[in-house]
Design a protein around this motif. Structure first.
Motif: not given
Length: 294
Positions: A188-202
């Motif tokens: 879940r932490e990895r998925e959260a980090a991926d979502e945060i990275a995708r959010g920052k990129e967007a």
């Protein structure tokens, strides 16, 4: 008098003997009449029954459907994923003679101990032949039916009928459970980090697009402002040209006044010029109003 004294104890003993030879079988139980430990009579129907006083004894057993909790046991399914399983069984004593022969004086406690061993062995055998996903799924009635059917024959040797077997709880062992929770947490932490990275990129992409839009809007506004300013200057020059064409002397006068206003400001009131400079032509008076001095 002597005769009645003799008959009274005999009568009392007779009454006691008759009463001790009678016993009642409740509808919720079965009874065995034993003589020196050997089964003489099996009484399964409710009502009055008789036995020989002092020589025979009555042992009662529950005729209702009984429940037996099977304590936690660790099993290993086909995929080697260890599980801890709790179960319970419902059973009934159906053959009282065989039951007494199998358990002896141990009674129901000894029978349940034997039944525990049977259920544990069959549970491990059945659940060890399938994967953990089959055991953990909600549709596991077929597995419970296999455990029950596998226990029926061995339980019959004890005089018991296994009616039902149910799996109450199926969990991972504590160590595996903690490891699974840690793995789930890491996932879940990895998925959260991926979502945060995708959010920052967007966000960066949107911010860059917004900055580009701002630059484009400002550039377009400046371009339009320059166009409007150029058109205004052209219109102003046209008006000046038209005014000059109509009255050149007035136009010269107007331009001189503007020059005076710009030059003679409070912070810029000192000038070094020749008195006969053309700059002061319209400040000289020759007697002819509106005309420069000669």
């Amino acid at each position: 008098m002597k005769k009645s004294t003799f008959l009274l104890p005999v009568l009392v003993l007779a009454v006691i003997g008759v009463l001790s030879s009678i016993f009642i079988v409740d509808e919720r139980e079965k009874a065995l009449v034993l003589q020196f430990g050997r089964v003489v009579t099996i009484k399964e129907d409710p009502g009055l029954a008789f036995k020989i006083p002092l020589i025979q004894q009555v042992v009662r057993y529950d005729d209702r459907i009984l429940s037996r909790e099977v304590g936690p046991m660790e099993i290993t399914p086909l995929d080697d994923r260890r599980l801890v399983v709790d179960a319970f069984a419902r059973y009934r004593i159906v053959d009282l003679g065989r039951f007494r022969e199998a358990v002896g004086a141990g009674g129901i406690d000894f029978a349940e101990s034997r039944l525990d061993s049977i259920l544990r062995a069959k549970t491990r055998e059945v659940l060890g032949s399938v994967s953990s996903n089959d055991i953990l799924s909600s549709d596991r009635a077929a597995l419970m039916a296999r455990i029950r059917d596998g226990s029926v024959e061995e339980a019959r040797d004890l005089g018991l009928q296994v009616i039902d077997v149910r799996l109450k709880r199926t969990d991972l062992p504590q160590a595996n459970l903690e490891a699974t929770f840690a793995r789930m947490r890491a996932e879940r932490e990895r998925e959260a980090a991926d979502e945060i990275a995708r959010g920052k990129e967007a966000a960066q992409r949107i911010r860059a697009q917004a900055d580009r839009t701002v630059v484009e809007l400002i550039s377009d506004a400046k371009r339009q402002a320059e166009i409007i300013r150029g058109e205004a200057d052209a219109e102003r020059n046209a008006i000046y040209a038209e005014a000059y064409g109509r009255d050149p002397e007035f136009f010269e006068f107007y331009r001189s006044l503007n020059a005076y206003a710009r030059a003679l400001k409070g912070e810029n009131s000192t000038m070094v010029l020749s008195p006969d400079s053309e700059f002061f032509n319209y400040l000289k008076s020759s007697g002819n109003s509106g005309s420069p001095a000669n």
